[in-house]
Motif scaffolding. Structure first.
Motif, short mmCIF file in Angstrom:
data_model
loop_
_atom_site.label_atom_id
_atom_site.label_comp_id
_atom_site.label_asym_id
_atom_site.label_seq_id
_atom_site.Cartn_x
_atom_site.Cartn_y
_atom_site.Cartn_z
N SER A 67 0.81 -1.21 0.00
CA SER A 67 0.00 0.00 0.00
C SER A 67 0.85 1.26 0.00
O SER A 67 0.40 2.33 -0.45
N LEU A 68 2.07 1.17 0.49
CA LEU A 68 3.00 2.32 0.52
C LEU A 68 4.03 2.24 -0.60
O LEU A 68 4.95 3.07 -0.65
N SER A 69 3.88 1.24 -1.47
CA SER A 69 4.86 1.00 -2.54
C SER A 69 6.27 0.83 -1.97
O SER A 69 7.25 1.28 -2.56
N ARG A 70 6.35 0.18 -0.82
CA ARG A 70 7.64 -0.10 -0.20
C ARG A 70 8.15 -1.45 -0.69
O ARG A 70 7.43 -2.44 -0.69
N ARG A 71 9.40 -1.48 -1.05
CA ARG A 71 10.08 -2.73 -1.37
C ARG A 71 10.73 -3.21 -0.08
O ARG A 71 11.72 -2.63 0.37
N ILE A 72 10.17 -4.24 0.52
CA ILE A 72 10.68 -4.67 1.82
C ILE A 72 11.32 -6.05 1.73
O ILE A 72 11.01 -6.85 0.84
N LEU A 73 12.21 -6.29 2.65
CA LEU A 73 12.80 -7.60 2.88
C LEU A 73 12.34 -8.06 4.25
O LEU A 73 12.49 -7.32 5.23
N LEU A 74 11.77 -9.25 4.32
CA LEU A 74 11.28 -9.76 5.61
C LEU A 74 12.30 -10.75 6.18
O LEU A 74 12.71 -11.70 5.50
N ILE A 75 12.70 -10.52 7.42
CA ILE A 75 13.61 -11.41 8.12
C ILE A 75 12.85 -12.03 9.29
O ILE A 75 12.41 -11.32 10.20
N ALA A 76 12.67 -13.35 9.25
CA ALA A 76 12.03 -14.08 10.35
C ALA A 76 13.14 -14.67 11.20
O ALA A 76 13.76 -15.67 10.84
N SER A 77 13.40 -14.04 12.33
CA SER A 77 14.50 -14.44 13.20
C SER A 77 14.01 -15.47 14.22
O SER A 77 12.99 -15.28 14.86
N GLY A 78 14.77 -16.56 14.36
CA GLY A 78 14.38 -17.57 15.35
C GLY A 78 15.23 -18.81 15.22
O GLY A 78 15.53 -19.26 14.11
N ASP A 79 15.62 -19.36 16.35
CA ASP A 79 16.34 -20.63 16.37
C ASP A 79 15.35 -21.78 16.35
O ASP A 79 14.17 -21.62 16.70
N MET A 80 15.83 -22.94 15.99
CA MET A 80 15.01 -24.13 16.01
C MET A 80 15.07 -24.74 17.43
O MET A 80 15.15 -24.04 18.41
N SER A 81 15.06 -26.05 17.55
CA SER A 81 15.02 -26.67 18.87
C SER A 81 16.27 -26.33 19.69
O SER A 81 17.37 -26.23 19.16
N HIS A 82 16.06 -26.14 20.99
CA HIS A 82 17.15 -25.94 21.93
C HIS A 82 17.48 -27.23 22.69
O HIS A 82 18.20 -27.20 23.68
N LYS A 83 16.93 -28.36 22.22
CA LYS A 83 17.09 -29.62 22.95
C LYS A 83 17.53 -30.73 22.02
O LYS A 83 16.93 -31.80 21.95
N LEU A 84 18.65 -30.48 21.33
CA LEU A 84 19.13 -31.44 20.35
C LEU A 84 20.05 -32.50 20.92
O LEU A 84 20.18 -33.58 20.35
N ASN A 85 20.73 -32.19 22.02
CA ASN A 85 21.59 -33.22 22.61
C ASN A 85 21.75 -32.99 24.10
O ASN A 85 21.54 -31.89 24.62
#
Length: 452
Positions: A156-174
């Motif tokens: 709607s604002l004619s903005r060219r954006i880049l979306l960054i979804a920040s997040g780690d996966m499981s914290h219980k791998l070993n």
């Protein structure tokens, strides 16, 4: 074209925090993202982070003209990051969300400093202008719809954006990692990686809530917002890296949407409706009574009468009962009685289903608009018996009651994320307000669980 990236946020990959030799695959992936982002040349970067202030029913969008932060929490206070905020885009995202009936905006900021979920990707992107968005406790579908609002606002604002979804996966791998091991950890990471490789967002929103909770992840809801932002686009995806050297999963993936495609939203609503119908069909008499009474009370303020035709065990026997209510896998209310207070189990369920829906002090009362999203379970307790010590307990088999004078805390058995007797006792003690140095006695009990 619309571009988005799913990224982890290990501070160690930032020079000055780590040595520069750790997590090489993730570091190379960030270098690739930085190069692609420079070529894409966005007007602003929208970053979704799990480590800023979070509210149960509200998406927080950081206010102000700018923000800065440092890695002092990781013994590197000299490493600093700053960014300008796109105030107009932030306002427009909140407006789009409001029009969609999703609560979002700049209220409730507690710490304006940038968090590491934002600073790690910013170190590599060096973006001059950002919008910082926090996750919420709302259901996955609301995160998906919010992602749709983000892209609509930019368009709607004619903005060219880049979306960054920040997040780690499981914290219980070993077992050697800081959070220990859970079998759901590797399972969740394999699931998330497959969803990223195939851009299978329908499967992503059908993730098993118990698997996600037990895995100890912090990136799923960021990923779901990214998925929503890609809605209506033909999406191509690439997994750039995956590694878990410290017991925490680091998944990096790129998503590009170009051509228009049918929206997934209607199918997702149908999936959710079908899943809930399946849950309702599997209810036994205990769970059905709890649900019907809670729904009737939320709508009318009154309980129903004990219906006819119930199993004899419900009408001929007394027992303590706990009623638990969940929304999208997260607890929404849980109240119960250790010993019977009513004439039979059915009456106990009626009383405690009302309390779980409207009187649990940890939650706001359930509203009529939530009823179609709720699942119920009923635990019927055996009489408590003394437990001589932790060695006589079993977190999967026995519930525990911790008592100190008049203070008492109870925890049901076989709860997601509670794997050891020590954890069980510690949680029950905290619930009862019993200090670590206060003497206490233990009781144990078994339950018959109806529903899940």
């Amino acid at each position: 074209m619309f571009k988005a990236y799913l990224v982890p946020h290990p501070p160690l990959i930032v020079p000055g925090v780590g040595s520069g030799d750790e997590i090489q695959d993730t570091r190379r992936a960030f270098g690739q993202i930085a190069a692609e982002a420079a070529e894409y040349a966005p007007d602003a970067v929208v970053i979704v982070t799990p480590h800023n202030v979070s509210y149960a029913d509200y998406f927080h969008i950081s206010p102000g003209k700018s923000a800065k932060g440092d890695f002092g929490a990781f013994r590197a206070g000299n490493v600093k990051i700053s960014a300008l905020y796109d105030e107009e885009l932030a306002r427009r995202i909140a407006e789009e969300a409001g029009e969609a009936g999703i609560p979002a905006g700049p209220l409730g900021e507690k710490n304006p400093a940038l968090d590491h979920g934002v600073m790690v990707p910013l170190y590599f992107l060096r973006s001059p202008v950002i919008v910082r968005i926090s996750l919420s406790g709302l259901p996955p579908m609301e995160h998906y719809r919010f992602g749709m609002c983000v892209r609509r606002a930019a368009e709607s604002l004619s903005r060219r954006i880049l979306l960054i979804a920040s997040g780690d996966m499981s914290h219980k791998l070993n077992a050697d990692g800081p959070y220990g091991f859970a079998k759901e950890g590797p399972a969740f990471d394999a699931f998330a990686r497959e969803c990223a490789e195939t851009a299978d967002f329908r499967r992503l929103l059908a993730a098993d809530p118990d698997m996600c909770e037990n895995a100890g992840e912090c990136g799923l809801r960021s990923f779901v917002i990214l998925a929503g932002a890609m809605d209506g686009l033909k999406t191509e995806s690439r997994v750039l890296s995956y590694e878990g050297p410290f017991g925490v999963g680091y998944l990096t993936a790129a998503f590009t949407g170009e051509k228009e495609a049918p929206s997934l939203l209607a199918r997702l609503w149908a999936d959710r409706r079908d899943a809930m119908e399946s849950v309702r069909e599997k209810e036994d008499a205990y769970v059905r009574l709890a649900r019907q009474n809670a729904e009737h009370f939320v709508k009318t303020g009154r309980s129903i009468a004990v219906p006819k035709g119930l199993p004899p065990d419900m009408t001929d026997r007394q027992a303590g009962v706990f009623v638990s209510i969940k929304k999208s896998g997260a607890l929404r209310g849980c109240i119960g009685t250790i010993a019977p207070t009513c004439g039979n189990i059915a009456e106990e369920i009626l009383a405690n289903s009302v309390s779980a829906a409207a009187k649990d002090p940890r939650f706001d009362p359930i509203t009529p608009g939530e009823l179609d999203e709720l699942t119920y379970s009923v635990d019927v307790l055996s009489p408590p018996e003394p437990a001589e010590g932790p060695e006589t307990l079993d977190a999967a088999r026995y519930g525990v009651i911790v008592s100190s004078g008049r203070k008492r805390g109870l925890l049901l058995p076989n709860l997601a994320g509670v794997d050891t007797v020590a954890e069980q006792i510690a949680i029950a003690r905290r619930k009862g307000g019993i200090g670590e140095r206060e003497p206490y006695t233990l009781e144990r009990f078994e339950v018959v669980r109806h529903g899940g």
